[in-house]
Design a protein around this motif. Structure first.
Motif, PDB file in Angstrom:
ATOM      1  N   ARG A 231       0.745  -1.260  -0.129  1.00  0.00           N
ATOM      2  CA  ARG A 231      -0.040  -0.095  -0.049  1.00  0.00           C
ATOM      3  C   ARG A 231       0.932   1.309  -0.067  1.00  0.00           C
ATOM      4  O   ARG A 231       1.729   1.234   1.052  1.00  0.00           O
ATOM      5  N   LEU A 232       0.616   2.031  -0.670  1.00  0.00           N
ATOM      6  CA  LEU A 232       1.238   3.444  -0.922  1.00  0.00           C
ATOM      7  C   LEU A 232       0.299   4.486  -0.241  1.00  0.00           C
ATOM      8  O   LEU A 232      -0.696   4.275  -0.234  1.00  0.00           O
ATOM      9  N   ARG A 233       0.877   5.471   0.323  1.00  0.00           N
ATOM     10  CA  ARG A 233       0.286   6.692   0.984  1.00  0.00           C
ATOM     11  C   ARG A 233       0.561   7.949   0.216  1.00  0.00           C
ATOM     12  O   ARG A 233       1.605   8.274  -0.124  1.00  0.00           O
ATOM     13  N   ALA A 234      -0.406   8.783   0.406  1.00  0.00           N
ATOM     14  CA  ALA A 234      -0.356  10.323  -0.048  1.00  0.00           C
ATOM     15  C   ALA A 234       0.734  10.874   0.717  1.00  0.00           C
ATOM     16  O   ALA A 234       0.931  10.493   1.926  1.00  0.00           O
ATOM     17  N   GLY A 235       1.910  11.358   0.025  1.00  0.00           N
ATOM     18  CA  GLY A 235       2.855  11.939   0.818  1.00  0.00           C
ATOM     19  C   GLY A 235       4.175  11.233   0.783  1.00  0.00           C
ATOM     20  O   GLY A 235       5.384  11.576   1.036  1.00  0.00           O
ATOM     21  N   ASP A 236       3.976   9.842   0.402  1.00  0.00           N
ATOM     22  CA  ASP A 236       5.161   9.194   0.033  1.00  0.00           C
ATOM     23  C   ASP A 236       5.924   9.612  -0.855  1.00  0.00           C
ATOM     24  O   ASP A 236       5.735  10.247  -1.890  1.00  0.00           O
ATOM     25  N   VAL A 237       7.321   9.545  -0.596  1.00  0.00           N
ATOM     26  CA  VAL A 237       8.564  10.209  -1.774  1.00  0.00           C
ATOM     27  C   VAL A 237       9.130   9.011  -2.631  1.00  0.00           C
ATOM     28  O   VAL A 237       9.692   8.005  -1.649  1.00  0.00           O
ATOM     29  N   LEU A 238       9.296   9.256  -3.607  1.00  0.00           N
ATOM     30  CA  LEU A 238       9.803   8.262  -4.469  1.00  0.00           C
ATOM     31  C   LEU A 238      11.088   8.813  -5.381  1.00  0.00           C
ATOM     32  O   LEU A 238      10.775   9.827  -6.065  1.00  0.00           O
ATOM     33  N   GLY A 239      12.240   8.627  -4.993  1.00  0.00           N
ATOM     34  CA  GLY A 239      13.339   9.178  -5.408  1.00  0.00           C
ATOM     35  C   GLY A 239      13.818   8.570  -7.017  1.00  0.00           C
ATOM     36  O   GLY A 239      13.723   7.302  -7.105  1.00  0.00           O
ATOM     37  N   SER A 240      14.267   9.408  -7.980  1.00  0.00           N
ATOM     38  CA  SER A 240      14.489   8.647  -9.093  1.00  0.00           C
ATOM     39  C   SER A 240      15.925   7.880  -9.072  1.00  0.00           C
ATOM     40  O   SER A 240      16.334   7.203  -9.927  1.00  0.00           O
ATOM     41  N   GLY A 241      16.611   8.212  -8.216  1.00  0.00           N
ATOM     42  CA  GLY A 241      17.981   7.516  -8.064  1.00  0.00           C
ATOM     43  C   GLY A 241      18.833   8.466  -8.743  1.00  0.00           C
ATOM     44  O   GLY A 241      18.444   9.435  -9.586  1.00  0.00           O
ATOM     45  N   THR A 242      20.304   8.519  -8.736  1.00  0.00           N
ATOM     46  CA  THR A 242      21.097   9.238  -9.217  1.00  0.00           C
ATOM     47  C   THR A 242      21.393   9.305 -10.747  1.00  0.00           C
ATOM     48  O   THR A 242      21.284   8.312 -11.358  1.00  0.00           O
ATOM     49  N   CYS A 243      21.231  10.651 -11.385  1.00  0.00           N
ATOM     50  CA  CYS A 243      21.483  10.761 -12.876  1.00  0.00           C
ATOM     51  C   CYS A 243      22.786  10.151 -13.225  1.00  0.00           C
ATOM     52  O   CYS A 243      23.750  10.056 -12.223  1.00  0.00           O
ATOM     53  N   GLY A 244      22.922  10.186 -14.532  1.00  0.00           N
ATOM     54  CA  GLY A 244      24.491   9.774 -14.955  1.00  0.00           C
ATOM     55  C   GLY A 244      25.182  10.998 -15.198  1.00  0.00           C
ATOM     56  O   GLY A 244      24.986  12.216 -14.888  1.00  0.00           O
ATOM     57  N   ASN A 245      26.201  10.792 -15.827  1.00  0.00           N
ATOM     58  CA  ASN A 245      27.363  11.850 -16.156  1.00  0.00           C
ATOM     59  C   ASN A 245      27.533  12.593 -15.308  1.00  0.00           C
ATOM     60  O   ASN A 245      27.561  14.178 -15.264  1.00  0.00           O
TER      61      ASN A 245
END
Length: 309
Positions: A231-245
């Motif tokens: 179950r996900l909740r409103a307000g949960d944060v999902l990071g993209s992970g580190t970009c390249g380069n």
């Protein structure tokens, strides 16, 4: 619309950012409340708040935009994996499904706060990311995320096939504010990715730059994967992970075979800018000194029941 959480005159408030400064919501209203209420209601409340006087941004301390229930951090950039895990190649498992870990919501710092070096670390690093914040039924907004990393601690933990743990949980910057999802729709490309320019500099010297649209999956697919069987909740944060380069130092170390540029030191200033979102700028400061960690005892693996009297 840009939603901020800030401290002014000893009081913490949520507000809407305009060219004049930040306009406060009613006392007690938080950005998390707005995310839970959904984007349409938040936009309506924000429009009303813009009618109130603004406090200049120069007079406030920007805090993390919200206090999220959880933070998942993905590793969604192929180029980053290529530099970090196996220079010149990417493990086939990376392509099969998004991978993430949970990090510490209690360790969030604001857009301009000082960041101490974690205890015991001699290899401190930054990670340039964008994070999505969930609403009740869709992505509510986006913010910049710096996943500060103690690489030496992280390497030890990962050799046990668990973690990361203390290598990651000392600080995570979110900020400078939360940009509502509607504001970034004009940046969406034909494949459904947000084509936002991302840059990071150390002591005003650019170290890395990338496009957010180089992710392997769009945020909507990361959300769908995170919600599988749970179950996900409103307000949960999902990071993209580190970009390249050059989104982090460790990626450059992996490609070059040496720690150049060197690990972050007290006094270094890390600045990250994401198109359409804003800029965060944190100064690294000395961390606390703690006693060494006590190693595990080594003992015989006796399976016999001890004698008792």
């Amino acid at each position: 619309m840009r939603l901020a959480t800030y401290e002014h005159g000893g009081t913490v408030r949520a507000g809407v950012v305009s060219g004049d400064g930040v306009h406060a919501f009613a006392a007690g209203v938080t950005t998390l409340d707005l995310a839970r209420g959904g984007l349409p209601a938040a936009l309506e409340a924000g429009a009303a708040a813009l009618g109130w006087p603004a406090v200049p941004l120069a007079e406030v301390r920007l805090l993390p935009p919200l206090e999220p229930p959880s933070i998942r951090d993905f590793v969604a950039f192929e180029e980053h994996v290529e530099g970090m895990v196996a220079p010149g190649s990417v493990p086939p498992e990376w392509y099969e499904a998004p991978t993430f870990y949970f990090t510490n919501p209690a360790a969030l710092v604001g857009a301009h706060d000082d960041v101490p070096v974690p205890p015991g670390s001699r290899s401190f690093d930054f990670e340039l990311e964008v994070a999505a914040v969930l609403g009740p039924d869709a992505i509510f907004g986006y913010t910049i995320m710096n996943d500060w990393s103690a690489r030496d601690l992280q390497r030890r933990e990962m050799r046990v096939n668990l973690g990361p743990a203390k290598g990651k949980d000392s600080a995570t910057t979110l900020g400078p504010w939360l940009v509502t999802a509607d504001e970034l729709e004009p940046y969406r490309d034909a494949d459904g990715f947000l084509a936002l320019a991302m840059r990071v500099a150390v002591n005003d010297v650019e170290v890395g730059q990338d496009l957010l649209s180089n992710m392997g999956w769009p945020f909507e697919e990361l959300v769908a994967y995170a919600g599988r069987g749970t179950r996900l909740r409103a307000g949960d944060v999902l990071g993209s992970g580190t970009c390249g380069n050059g989104g982090c130092l460790a990626e450059l170390w992996g490609r070059r075979g040496e720690e150049q540029p060197p690990p972050l030191q007290p006094g270094d200033v890390v600045e990250m800018t994401v198109e359409g979102v804003g800029t965060i700028r944190n100064t690294v400061v000395p961390g606390g000194v703690l006693p060494p960690v006590r190693p595990a005892r080594r003992r015989p693996r006796n399976r016999l029941q001890p004698e008792r009297t």
